[in-house]
Structure formats: structure tokens, C-alpha cells
Motif scaffolding. Structure first.
Motif, PDB file in Angstrom:
ATOM      1  N   ILE A  85     -12.430  14.907  40.693  1.00  0.00           N
ATOM      2  CA  ILE A  85     -13.734  14.279  40.889  1.00  0.00           C
ATOM      3  C   ILE A  85     -13.546  12.867  41.429  1.00  0.00           C
ATOM      4  N   THR A  86     -14.548  12.399  42.178  1.00  0.00           N
ATOM      5  CA  THR A  86     -14.608  10.990  42.555  1.00  0.00           C
ATOM      6  C   THR A  86     -15.918  10.452  42.021  1.00  0.00           C
ATOM      7  N   MET A  87     -15.909   9.159  41.720  1.00  0.00           N
ATOM      8  CA  MET A  87     -17.110   8.522  41.210  1.00  0.00           C
ATOM      9  C   MET A  87     -17.241   7.144  41.831  1.00  0.00           C
ATOM     10  N   ASN A  88     -18.467   6.705  41.967  1.00  0.00           N
ATOM     11  CA  ASN A  88     -18.762   5.346  42.388  1.00  0.00           C
ATOM     12  C   ASN A  88     -19.563   4.693  41.273  1.00  0.00           C
ATOM     13  N   PRO A  89     -18.887   4.182  40.255  1.00  0.00           N
ATOM     14  CA  PRO A  89     -19.614   3.603  39.129  1.00  0.00           C
ATOM     15  C   PRO A  89     -20.357   2.344  39.559  1.00  0.00           C
ATOM     16  N   GLY A  90     -21.473   2.111  38.903  1.00  0.00           N
ATOM     17  CA  GLY A  90     -22.215   0.892  39.178  1.00  0.00           C
ATOM     18  C   GLY A  90     -23.251   1.018  40.278  1.00  0.00           C
ATOM     19  N   TYR A  91     -23.270   2.112  40.999  1.00  0.00           N
ATOM     20  CA  TYR A  91     -24.283   2.310  42.029  1.00  0.00           C
ATOM     21  C   TYR A  91     -25.574   2.785  41.383  1.00  0.00           C
ATOM     22  N   ALA A  92     -26.684   2.512  42.054  1.00  0.00           N
ATOM     23  CA  ALA A  92     -27.976   2.977  41.554  1.00  0.00           C
ATOM     24  C   ALA A  92     -27.991   4.509  41.531  1.00  0.00           C
ATOM     25  N   GLY A  93     -28.574   5.073  40.491  1.00  0.00           N
ATOM     26  CA  GLY A  93     -28.690   6.528  40.402  1.00  0.00           C
ATOM     27  C   GLY A  93     -27.435   7.224  39.910  1.00  0.00           C
ATOM     28  N   ARG A  94     -26.432   6.473  39.478  1.00  0.00           N
ATOM     29  CA  ARG A  94     -25.208   7.081  38.968  1.00  0.00           C
ATOM     30  C   ARG A  94     -25.242   7.069  37.446  1.00  0.00           C
ATOM     31  N   THR A  95     -24.695   8.112  36.846  1.00  0.00           N
ATOM     32  CA  THR A  95     -24.679   8.193  35.386  1.00  0.00           C
ATOM     33  C   THR A  95     -23.260   7.998  34.870  1.00  0.00           C
ATOM     34  N   GLU A  96     -23.171   7.566  33.637  1.00  0.00           N
ATOM     35  CA  GLU A  96     -21.884   7.450  32.957  1.00  0.00           C
ATOM     36  C   GLU A  96     -21.476   8.847  32.501  1.00  0.00           C
ATOM     37  N   LEU A  97     -20.201   9.189  32.651  1.00  0.00           N
ATOM     38  CA  LEU A  97     -19.753  10.512  32.221  1.00  0.00           C
ATOM     39  C   LEU A  97     -19.779  10.611  30.697  1.00  0.00           C
ATOM     40  N   PRO A  98     -20.209  11.766  30.171  1.00  0.00           N
ATOM     41  CA  PRO A  98     -20.132  11.973  28.711  1.00  0.00           C
ATOM     42  C   PRO A  98     -18.663  11.975  28.270  1.00  0.00           C
ATOM     43  N   ASP A  99     -18.419  11.555  27.049  1.00  0.00           N
ATOM     44  CA  ASP A  99     -17.046  11.453  26.545  1.00  0.00           C
ATOM     45  C   ASP A  99     -16.292  12.775  26.621  1.00  0.00           C
ATOM     46  N   ASN A 100     -16.990  13.906  26.339  1.00  0.00           N
ATOM     47  CA  ASN A 100     -16.308  15.201  26.360  1.00  0.00           C
ATOM     48  C   ASN A 100     -15.895  15.599  27.783  1.00  0.00           C
ATOM     49  N   LEU A 101     -16.459  14.961  28.788  1.00  0.00           N
ATOM     50  CA  LEU A 101     -16.064  15.215  30.173  1.00  0.00           C
ATOM     51  C   LEU A 101     -14.986  14.230  30.625  1.00  0.00           C
ATOM     52  N   LYS A 102     -15.100  12.991  30.165  1.00  0.00           N
ATOM     53  CA  LYS A 102     -14.112  11.957  30.513  1.00  0.00           C
ATOM     54  C   LYS A 102     -12.692  12.383  30.144  1.00  0.00           C
ATOM     55  N   VAL A 103     -12.552  13.006  28.970  1.00  0.00           N
ATOM     56  CA  VAL A 103     -11.216  13.349  28.480  1.00  0.00           C
ATOM     57  C   VAL A 103     -10.551  14.458  29.306  1.00  0.00           C
ATOM     58  N   LEU A 104     -11.323  15.161  30.142  1.00  0.00           N
ATOM     59  CA  LEU A 104     -10.775  16.268  30.917  1.00  0.00           C
ATOM     60  C   LEU A 104     -10.168  15.819  32.257  1.00  0.00           C
ATOM     61  N   PHE A 105     -10.369  14.561  32.607  1.00  0.00           N
ATOM     62  CA  PHE A 105      -9.878  14.050  33.886  1.00  0.00           C
ATOM     63  C   PHE A 105      -9.054  12.789  33.671  1.00  0.00           C
ATOM     64  N   ARG A 106      -8.025  12.632  34.501  1.00  0.00           N
ATOM     65  CA  ARG A 106      -7.164  11.464  34.434  1.00  0.00           C
ATOM     66  C   ARG A 106      -7.680  10.423  35.426  1.00  0.00           C
ATOM     67  N   PRO A 107      -7.989   9.223  34.971  1.00  0.00           N
ATOM     68  CA  PRO A 107      -8.498   8.214  35.902  1.00  0.00           C
ATOM     69  C   PRO A 107      -7.400   7.671  36.821  1.00  0.00           C
ATOM     70  N   VAL A 108      -7.776   7.411  38.040  1.00  0.00           N
ATOM     71  CA  VAL A 108      -6.877   6.814  39.022  1.00  0.00           C
ATOM     72  C   VAL A 108      -7.661   5.719  39.735  1.00  0.00           C
ATOM     73  N   ALA A 109      -7.140   4.525  39.723  1.00  0.00           N
ATOM     74  CA  ALA A 109      -7.818   3.422  40.407  1.00  0.00           C
ATOM     75  C   ALA A 109      -7.501   3.501  41.901  1.00  0.00           C
ATOM     76  N   CYS A 110      -8.482   3.202  42.698  1.00  0.00           N
ATOM     77  CA  CYS A 110      -8.306   3.217  44.151  1.00  0.00           C
ATOM     78  C   CYS A 110      -8.585   1.834  44.699  1.00  0.00           C
ATOM     79  N   MET A 111      -8.054   1.579  45.868  1.00  0.00           N
ATOM     80  CA  MET A 111      -8.302   0.296  46.506  1.00  0.00           C
ATOM     81  C   MET A 111      -9.043   0.521  47.817  1.00  0.00           C
ATOM     82  N   VAL A 112      -9.589  -0.526  48.355  1.00  0.00           N
ATOM     83  CA  VAL A 112     -10.315  -0.429  49.611  1.00  0.00           C
ATOM     84  C   VAL A 112      -9.311  -0.078  50.713  1.00  0.00           C
ATOM     85  N   PRO A 113      -9.596   0.954  51.495  1.00  0.00           N
ATOM     86  CA  PRO A 113      -8.647   1.364  52.534  1.00  0.00           C
ATOM     87  C   PRO A 113      -8.634   0.382  53.706  1.00  0.00           C
ATOM     88  N   ASP A 114      -7.617   0.501  54.521  1.00  0.00           N
ATOM     89  CA  ASP A 114      -7.490  -0.320  55.732  1.00  0.00           C
ATOM     90  C   ASP A 114      -8.378   0.306  56.805  1.00  0.00           C
TER      91      ASP A 114
END
Length: 179
Positions: A85-114
Motif C-alpha cells: 500500500i501507499t499512503m499520503n498522510p495529512g492530505y484532505a480526505g485521507r483517513t488514519e489506518l486502524p491499528d489492526n490494519l497498521k500491524v499487517l504492513f511494514r512502513p517504509v519512508a520515502c523521499m522526494v524523487p529527482d
């Protein structure tokens, strides 16, 4: 195998758990991968059910109990399937993932591409010989536009806009060559 089928799906409001279940069934049975882009645009009520669906499929793969009942159908899970999954947190209309869903995915931080490098490669792919210089100028123009013009939400000076301009330029170049 030399390749793995990977489906990218752009999520939006209005997706229901039944549609997601059909998607997951196909993925799990085919052993395909899927990336659900902007996953947190899905309604919170649906995400809670999706968490259980993803968990059921992951548990089938982990426990090697591949034949399972999934949303009213008996399926055989190919353990090579994967969900990203990809997410754009903080944007309008976006929801926070429920805890039972968060634990199923490993977070990876991304940076702005060139953006300039991406634009250069795209321009080369359309046959532009001066792609590096064109990309540099185009990205600078969009950067200046974002800094100096209106900051209203409906203006987009990011990579999506750069990509749209490059596609239009590539199509014009292709038409000119054939004309």
C-alpha cells in the motif's frame, strides 16, 4: 519465473469491502502482487473489514494452510501473493489506518524523487536528444511556479503535472514525425 504480475490500483472513496474481497481473491489465487495506491482514501469502515481480509490471506500463507474459506468462497491461496500500500498522510480526505490494519504492513519512508532525472528519462524515451537540458528547464519552471504562484489546493506543480506536460510533448513529437 522471470516476472511477477503486479497490479497497481488507485484507491478512492466509495470502494466497498466486497470489491476489495474480489480483488484479494484474484490476487491470492493467482499469486500476483498488488499495490494499492493512496490506500488511506478508502473509508474507515471499509478499512476495518479489509484488515480482516488481508489478515486471513496472510495467515493462510504463513501457516501453509492454503485452502481456506474466504468471504463465502473456498479458495486456494498461492503463498507468493503480496499486497503493498501507499499512503499520503495529512492530505484532505485521507483517513488514519486502524491499528489492526497498521500491524499487517511494514512502513517504509520515502523521499522526494529527482524530478529532473525522471523527466530526462521520459523525454529521452520520446526521442528528445536534448532531454537533460529540457528536463532541467521544465522542472525549474514548475518549481518556480509552485513557489511564486497561488498556493491554492487545485493548482498542481508537482511530478504529476510535469509528467502530463512531457506526455503531451511526446505525443506532439510523435505526430510531427509521422506528419
Amino acid at each position: 519465473a522471470l516476472a511477477k504480475q503486479c497490479v497497481v490500483f488507485n484507491c478512492q472513496e466509495g470502494l466497498d469491502y466486497k470489491a476489495m474481497a474480489k480483488f484479494f481473491k484474484g490476487l491470492a489465487m493467482a499469486g500476483a502482487w498488488a499495490c494499492f495506491d493512496e490506500f488511506n482514501r478508502i473509508d474507515i469502515e471499509v478499512l476495518s473489514v479489509v484488515a480482516q481480509q488481508v489478515n486471513d490471506l496472510q495467515q493462510a500463507a504463513i501457516t501453509r494452510n492454503y485452502r481456506i474459506d474466504f468471504e463465502g468462497s473456498e479458495i486456494v491461496v498461492d503463498p507468493t501473493f503480496a499486497v503493498f500500500i501507499t499512503m499520503n498522510p495529512g492530505y484532505a480526505g485521507r483517513t488514519e489506518l486502524p491499528d489492526n490494519l497498521k500491524v499487517l504492513f511494514r512502513p517504509v519512508a520515502c523521499m522526494v524523487p529527482d524530478y529532473a532525472m525522471i523527466a530526462e528519462i521520459r523525454l529521452f524515451s520520446f526521442g528528445y536528444t536534448q532531454a537533460r537540458e529540457l528536463a532541467r528547464k521544465m522542472v525549474a519552471t514548475f518549481r518556480l511556479s509552485s513557489e511564486q504562484l497561488s498556493s491554492q489546493d487545485h493548482y498542481d506543480f508537482g511530478m504529476r503535472a510535469v509528467n502530463t506536460v512531457i506526455s503531451a510533448a511526446g505525443n506532439m513529437k510523435r505526430e510531427d514525425r509521422n506528419g
